[in-house]
Scaffold this active site. Structure first.
Site, PDB file in Angstrom:
ATOM      1  N   LYS A 158       0.830  -1.207   0.000  1.00 57.49           N
ATOM      2  CA  LYS A 158       0.000   0.000   0.000  1.00 57.49           C
ATOM      3  C   LYS A 158       0.865   1.258   0.000  1.00 57.49           C
ATOM      4  CE  LYS A 158      -4.018  -1.891   2.473  1.00 57.49           C
ATOM      5  NZ  LYS A 158      -4.966  -1.691   3.600  1.00 57.49           N
ATOM      6  N   ARG A 291     -13.406  13.431   8.293  1.00 59.10           N
ATOM      7  CA  ARG A 291     -14.457  14.277   7.718  1.00 59.10           C
ATOM      8  C   ARG A 291     -15.828  13.672   8.009  1.00 59.10           C
ATOM      9  NH1 ARG A 291     -12.674  10.837   3.573  1.00 59.10           N
ATOM     10  NH2 ARG A 291     -14.390   9.459   2.951  1.00 59.10           N
TER      11      ARG A 291
HETATM   12  C1  MV4 Z   1      -7.044  -4.232   2.374  1.00 61.04           C
HETATM   13  C2  MV4 Z   1      -7.717  -5.331   1.785  1.00 61.04           C
HETATM   14  C3  MV4 Z   1      -7.303  -6.590   2.143  1.00 61.04           C
HETATM   15  N1  MV4 Z   1      -6.273  -6.751   3.010  1.00 61.04           N
HETATM   16  N2  MV4 Z   1      -6.041  -4.443   3.243  1.00 61.04           N
HETATM   17  C4  MV4 Z   1      -9.174  -0.854  -0.183  1.00 61.04           C
HETATM   18  C5  MV4 Z   1      -9.457   0.554   0.156  1.00 61.04           C
HETATM   19  C6  MV4 Z   1      -8.562   0.886   1.268  1.00 61.04           C
HETATM   20  N3  MV4 Z   1      -9.256   1.734   2.165  1.00 61.04           N
HETATM   21  C7  MV4 Z   1      -8.173  -0.399   1.883  1.00 61.04           C
HETATM   22  N4  MV4 Z   1      -8.612  -1.425   0.972  1.00 61.04           N
HETATM   23  C8  MV4 Z   1      -8.367  -2.721   1.204  1.00 61.04           C
HETATM   24  N5  MV4 Z   1      -7.383  -2.968   2.092  1.00 61.04           N
HETATM   25  C9  MV4 Z   1      -5.667  -5.679   3.540  1.00 61.04           C
HETATM   26  N6  MV4 Z   1      -4.660  -5.855   4.375  1.00 61.04           N
HETATM   27  C10 MV4 Z   1      -8.769  -5.086   0.901  1.00 61.04           C
HETATM   28  C11 MV4 Z   1      -9.096  -3.763   0.606  1.00 61.04           C
HETATM   29  C12 MV4 Z   1     -10.212  -3.592  -0.281  1.00 61.04           C
HETATM   30  C13 MV4 Z   1     -11.396  -2.989   0.154  1.00 61.04           C
HETATM   31  C14 MV4 Z   1     -11.541  -2.489   1.432  1.00 61.04           C
HETATM   32  C15 MV4 Z   1     -12.707  -1.881   1.830  1.00 61.04           C
HETATM   33  C16 MV4 Z   1     -13.776  -1.785   0.964  1.00 61.04           C
HETATM   34  C17 MV4 Z   1     -13.656  -2.271  -0.305  1.00 61.04           C
HETATM   35  C18 MV4 Z   1     -12.479  -2.875  -0.733  1.00 61.04           C
HETATM   36  C19 MV4 Z   1     -12.373  -3.374  -2.025  1.00 61.04           C
HETATM   37  C20 MV4 Z   1     -11.210  -3.957  -2.438  1.00 61.04           C
HETATM   38  C21 MV4 Z   1     -10.124  -4.062  -1.572  1.00 61.04           C
END
Ligand code: MV4
Length: 449
Positions: A158, A291
């Site tokens: 990330k 926010r």
């Molecule tokens: C993740 C994840 C799986 N594992 N982190 C996507 C947006 C960002 N805010 C964080 N996200 C994700 N982080 C780990 N360690 C999967 C996502 C993610 C996701 C998270 C929330 C809502 C929708 C999503 C769609 C795809 C991936």
């Protein structure tokens, strides 16, 4: 209390803020681009100032123009809404330097949470459970392979300046890692001008559950329960509900108390949302938003608390006037985001609304700035309104939502209402059995209705 608030936003949220100001007896200033001269919040505001051409960077993101509008109108505070300048620490600082109150948290808290590495470290230090991962940034000098091996594959790379799904790369196995790291680094550099990266264990089928918080900056804070925002497409939320169908009271109180205590320690001011991934009964912090969020009405519907009113009171120096024990969760609420988009492809579909008939009745709320004859401009996001429905329980809420979707008419543009009509009849949705990937799989498989 403030005498005049400038609303530095547009669309349904500008109207939402304007309504809260009116109920507090505060004068309102609408600022708008040339494309939004006919917007409802501009018509209803006490004063309005045109701040530039349609492009957001020249109007809603144009800090000198917004400052000038404050000076001309004598506004003593600015509400930034969501998006645009709402999480811009520099904007908060500039306003402060001009003796204008930014209705939101301190610029320091905005900065910390804007950097996802700092946000995660801060959350961890405050006792919030975080996703297992690298201890801070993974620099080119670090042995990424050793870090990933320790975390265990699959890992997710990330960007520190990312968030909302931008700048993430999955490495399923060690063979993918070098490529994931270098692609993420160059994309982060190009998109954010910051190539700092961190690494996390990749969670395969989580739900996205967020906790709403409210603090007064003096060490008082409460949590207002969770929202389940798992139904999304390409990181755009589509439907949100509260409470989450997968949590019980005990789990809610446990995570809520952890988050509220963290906000007390942080002396957080204003509204905030602490985002978690939830898998196998465990919560893992991912980010915090400093926010007001689009989906805040579902929390308002189950708590009866006006979050914008609280934001304004607290920004004016007021103290939190409720304790955690005062907060009662009642019934169930669901929000459907009505976008001017094709309900299957989500292609934007701006144009003129030739006929408009919103639903009504007990437990029904429509937050929208549109009206019959309104022309949706093509320059901004496609959210044209939100249908929020409350019921005494989830079944009643879904029945009421189905009835509202039947009543709702938005002609002759494409919008997402037909998608919601399909979703309320879906068995997985009725059962509350969905994760963050459910909607994308559904859209790929389900026949068009
Ligand atoms: C993740 C994840 C799986 N594992 N982190 C996507 C947006 C960002 N805010 C964080 N996200 C994700 N982080 C780990 N360690 C999967 C996502 C993610 C996701 C998270 C929330 C809502 C929708 C999503 C769609 C795809 C991936």
């Amino acid at each position: 209390m403030f005498s005049k608030i400038l609303i530095a936003n547009r669309g349904e949220i500008a109207l939402r803020i304007l309504r809260a100001c009116k109920e507090l007896g505060i004068s309102t200033v609408a600022v708008h681009s040339t494309a939004d001269a006919n917007a409802m919040h501009v018509r209803l505001a006490d004063e309005s100032v045109c701040i530039g051409p349609p492009a957001a960077r020249d109007s809603y993101l144009n800090i000198p123009q917004i400052l000038a509008a404050c000076e001309i109108t004598g506004a003593d505070a600015v509400h930034p809404g969501y998006g645009f300048l709402s999480e811009n620490a520099r904007f908060a600082e500039i306003l402060e330097a001009h003796n204008i109150v930014f209705i939101g948290p301190t610029s320091d808290h905005i900065k910390i949470m804007g950097d996802k590495i700092q946000a995660k470290q801060t959350a961890k230090d405050l006792g919030i459970p975080v996703v297992p991962g690298s201890d801070g940034a993974v620099t080119p000098a670090d042995d990424a392979h050793a870090i990933a091996a320790k975390i265990g594959y699959p890992v997710l790379v990330k960007a520190a300046s990312g968030g909302g799904g931008r700048g993430m790369k999955v490495a399923k196995t060690e063979a993918d890692l070098d490529n994931a790291m270098s692609t993420a680094r160059s994309e982060a550099k190009a998109a954010f001008g910051d190539d700092a990266l961190y690494m996390e264990k990749y969670l395969g089928k989580p739900r996205h559950i967020e906790i709403q918080v409210l603090g007064d900056g003096k060490g008082n804070a409460v949590h207002l329960g969770e929202r389940d925002c798992s139904l999304q497409r390409r990181h755009q939320k589509v439907l949100e509900e509260a409470p989450s169908p997968c949590l019980n009271t005990e789990q809610r109180e446990k995570i809520g108390e952890i988050v509220a205590n963290a906000m007390r320690k942080l002396k957080y001011r204003g509204v905030g949302t602490v985002e978690f991934l939830y898998e196998n009964g465990e919560f893992f912090f991912i980010e915090m938003n400093t926010r007001l969020q689009v989906e805040h009405p579902v929390t308002e519907m189950i708590t009866g608390i006006d979050l914008v009113n609280e934001q304004i009171r607290i920004a004016a120096g007021g103290s939190l006037e409720m304790t955690q024990e005062d907060i009662r969760f009642e019934g169930h609420a669901i929000e459907c985001r009505i976008n001017a988009e094709d309900p299957r492809t989500f292609m934007p579909s701006p144009g003129t609304i030739t006929y408009y008939h919103p639903p009504g009745g007990l437990g029904v709320r429509v937050d929208s700035g549109v009206y019959q004859g309104y022309k949706i401009p093509p320059y901004y996001d496609s959210l044209i309104g939100k249908l929020i429905v409350h019921g005494r329980n989830r079944v009643e809420c879904l029945m009421r939502l189905r009835r509202c979707l039947d009543e709702f008419v938005v002609d002759e543009i494409k919008c997402t209402i037909p998608l919601f009509r399909d979703l309320v009849d879906n068995q997985d949705i009725a059962n509350g059995q969905y994760d963050i990937h459910w909607l994308e799989n559904y859209l790929a498989e389900a026949p068009e209705s």
